[in-house]
Scaffold this motif. Structure first.
Motif, PDB file in Angstrom:
ATOM      1  N   LEU A   7       0.839  -1.191   0.000  1.00 29.04           N
ATOM      2  CA  LEU A   7       0.000   0.000   0.000  1.00 29.04           C
ATOM      3  C   LEU A   7       0.877   1.244   0.000  1.00 29.04           C
ATOM      4  CD1 LEU A   7      -2.670  -1.051   2.649  1.00 29.04           C
ATOM      5  CD2 LEU A   7      -2.931  -1.039   0.169  1.00 29.04           C
ATOM      6  N   LYS A   8       0.372   2.347  -0.554  1.00 30.28           N
ATOM      7  CA  LYS A   8       1.109   3.610  -0.541  1.00 30.28           C
ATOM      8  C   LYS A   8       0.121   4.757  -0.380  1.00 30.28           C
ATOM      9  CE  LYS A   8       1.968   6.104  -3.778  1.00 30.28           C
ATOM     10  NZ  LYS A   8       1.399   7.399  -4.339  1.00 30.28           N
ATOM     11  N   ARG A  23       2.245   0.538  -4.335  1.00 34.74           N
ATOM     12  CA  ARG A  23       3.585   0.652  -4.902  1.00 34.74           C
ATOM     13  C   ARG A  23       3.979  -0.723  -5.415  1.00 34.74           C
ATOM     14  NH1 ARG A  23       7.268   4.163  -3.454  1.00 34.74           N
ATOM     15  NH2 ARG A  23       5.615   5.615  -4.049  1.00 34.74           N
ATOM     16  N   VAL A  24       4.413  -0.790  -6.656  1.00 32.98           N
ATOM     17  CA  VAL A  24       4.712  -2.055  -7.328  1.00 32.98           C
ATOM     18  C   VAL A  24       6.181  -2.101  -7.700  1.00 32.98           C
ATOM     19  CG1 VAL A  24       4.115  -3.570  -9.249  1.00 32.98           C
ATOM     20  CG2 VAL A  24       2.378  -2.034  -8.292  1.00 32.98           C
ATOM     21  N   GLN A  25       6.807  -3.238  -7.438  1.00 31.11           N
ATOM     22  CA  GLN A  25       8.198  -3.444  -7.857  1.00 31.11           C
ATOM     23  C   GLN A  25       8.302  -4.777  -8.576  1.00 31.11           C
ATOM     24  OE1 GLN A  25      11.111  -2.825  -4.799  1.00 31.11           O
ATOM     25  NE2 GLN A  25      12.790  -3.663  -6.009  1.00 31.11           N
ATOM     26  N   THR A  26       8.892  -4.756  -9.769  1.00 31.25           N
ATOM     27  CA  THR A  26       9.016  -5.973 -10.560  1.00 31.25           C
ATOM     28  C   THR A  26      10.243  -6.775 -10.134  1.00 31.25           C
ATOM     29  OG1 THR A  26      10.370  -4.951 -12.290  1.00 31.25           O
ATOM     30  CG2 THR A  26       7.983  -4.759 -12.523  1.00 31.25           C
ATOM     31  N   GLU A  27      10.347  -7.989 -10.664  1.00 30.71           N
ATOM     32  CA  GLU A  27      11.548  -8.792 -10.444  1.00 30.71           C
ATOM     33  C   GLU A  27      12.764  -8.065 -11.029  1.00 30.71           C
ATOM     34  OE1 GLU A  27      10.806 -13.306 -10.876  1.00 30.71           O
ATOM     35  OE2 GLU A  27       9.456 -12.350 -12.314  1.00 30.71           O
ATOM     36  N   ALA A  28      13.933  -8.449 -10.550  1.00 31.34           N
ATOM     37  CA  ALA A  28      15.168  -7.744 -10.931  1.00 31.34           C
ATOM     38  C   ALA A  28      15.384  -7.699 -12.438  1.00 31.34           C
ATOM     39  CB  ALA A  28      16.366  -8.400 -10.244  1.00 31.34           C
ATOM     40  N   LYS A  36      10.416  -0.280 -13.676  1.00 40.09           N
ATOM     41  CA  LYS A  36      10.829  -1.251 -12.672  1.00 40.09           C
ATOM     42  C   LYS A  36      10.043  -1.089 -11.372  1.00 40.09           C
ATOM     43  CE  LYS A  36      13.950  -3.616 -13.001  1.00 40.09           C
ATOM     44  NZ  LYS A  36      13.992  -5.041 -13.412  1.00 40.09           N
ATOM     45  N   THR A  37       9.849   0.149 -10.951  1.00 42.49           N
ATOM     46  CA  THR A  37       9.093   0.456  -9.740  1.00 42.49           C
ATOM     47  C   THR A  37       8.136   1.591 -10.063  1.00 42.49           C
ATOM     48  OG1 THR A  37      11.005  -0.148  -8.376  1.00 42.49           O
ATOM     49  CG2 THR A  37       9.246   1.080  -7.298  1.00 42.49           C
ATOM     50  N   PHE A  38       6.881   1.428  -9.676  1.00 43.10           N
ATOM     51  CA  PHE A  38       5.890   2.434 -10.034  1.00 43.10           C
ATOM     52  C   PHE A  38       4.713   2.354  -9.072  1.00 43.10           C
ATOM     53  CE2 PHE A  38       5.209  -1.434 -12.425  1.00 43.10           C
ATOM     54  CZ  PHE A  38       3.847  -1.674 -12.346  1.00 43.10           C
TER      55      PHE A  38
END
Length: 231
Positions: A7-8, A23-28, A36-38
């Motif tokens: 959550l953000k 807040r979303v972060q993908t795999e490396a 990548k992060t959004f």
């Protein structure tokens, strides 16, 4: 593609109803839409088209800004309707705009929110002060910045510049790209995105080529549309 999700949001408008903000972060080794992060959030939290138009003006004026657009969103097979996605403050922002990677810095706002919780007792105004409480200056991607010797050196310079601004130790022309900042404030004033110029909402990119700070335009509107005017 697997992602991490949390959550953000600073206010409860990000948690109202079923359209929560994330807040979303993908795999490396993965990305989504070259991100990548959004963030994913209800368009109402940024006043619908107002924020989208603000970003369009930033792009037109060659001012760094987060990538921002509308997207249809489903969570656990439930259609949550129209959302907006917004890029986080990573190296892709300058790189996407054909600039070299450099530290993106900000004033840490935790003290501001502590003051907001106690503002009746402290009689603090809405925006507070850059000196009262002396907010720290930190980079996004702090661990990576300090591990990379070049980025760490650039952050030291950016920190010094922002500290000089915080305490009025040098003129603006010695700290900022004033031509870019002039355009930035014209856009903010033209569109009415005053929420973004509150000190705790400002983000700064260190341009190593000119040795000065540039603005990163974002968060011009909360959910109140054109009603917000900074004190």
């Amino acid at each position: 593609t697997k992602v991490s999700l949390r959550l953000k949001g600073d206010w409860t408008d990000h948690l109202q109803g079923s359209k929560w903000s994330f807040r979303v972060q993908t795999e490396a080794t993965k990305s989504w839409n070259r991100l990548k992060t959004f963030s994913l959030q209800n368009p109402s939290t940024r006043s619908y088209l107002y924020e989208w138009l603000l970003h369009a003006f930033f792009n037109y004026e060659d001012i760094l800004t987060t990538r921002y657009d509308f997207v249809q969103f489903e969570l656990n097979n439930k259609d949550l309707g129209l959302y907006v996605y917004e890029e986080h403050f990573l190296k892709q922002i300058p790189e996407f705009n054909k600039k070299k990677e450099g530290p993106i810095v900000r004033f840490i706002e935790s003290g501001f929110w502590d003051a907001m919780l106690q503002k009746d007792q402290l009689k603090a105004d809405h925006d507070g002060s850059l000196i009262v409480g002396a907010p720290d200056i930190k980079p996004f991607g702090e661990k990576r910045t300090h591990k990379d010797s070049l980025l760490a050196q650039q952050f030291d310079i950016a920190h010094t510049l922002l500290y000089q601004y915080q305490y009025g130790l040098k003129e603006a022309k010695d700290i900022f790209d004033v031509d870019l900042y002039a355009r930035y404030y014209v856009v903010m004033d033209l569109i009415g995105g005053y929420h973004g110029i509150a000190w705790h909402n400002q983000r700064f990119y260190y341009n190593q080529v000119i040795g000065k700070l540039e603005p990163i335009g974002f968060d011009g509107f909360g959910g109140e549309g054109l009603a917000y005017v900074p004190e």
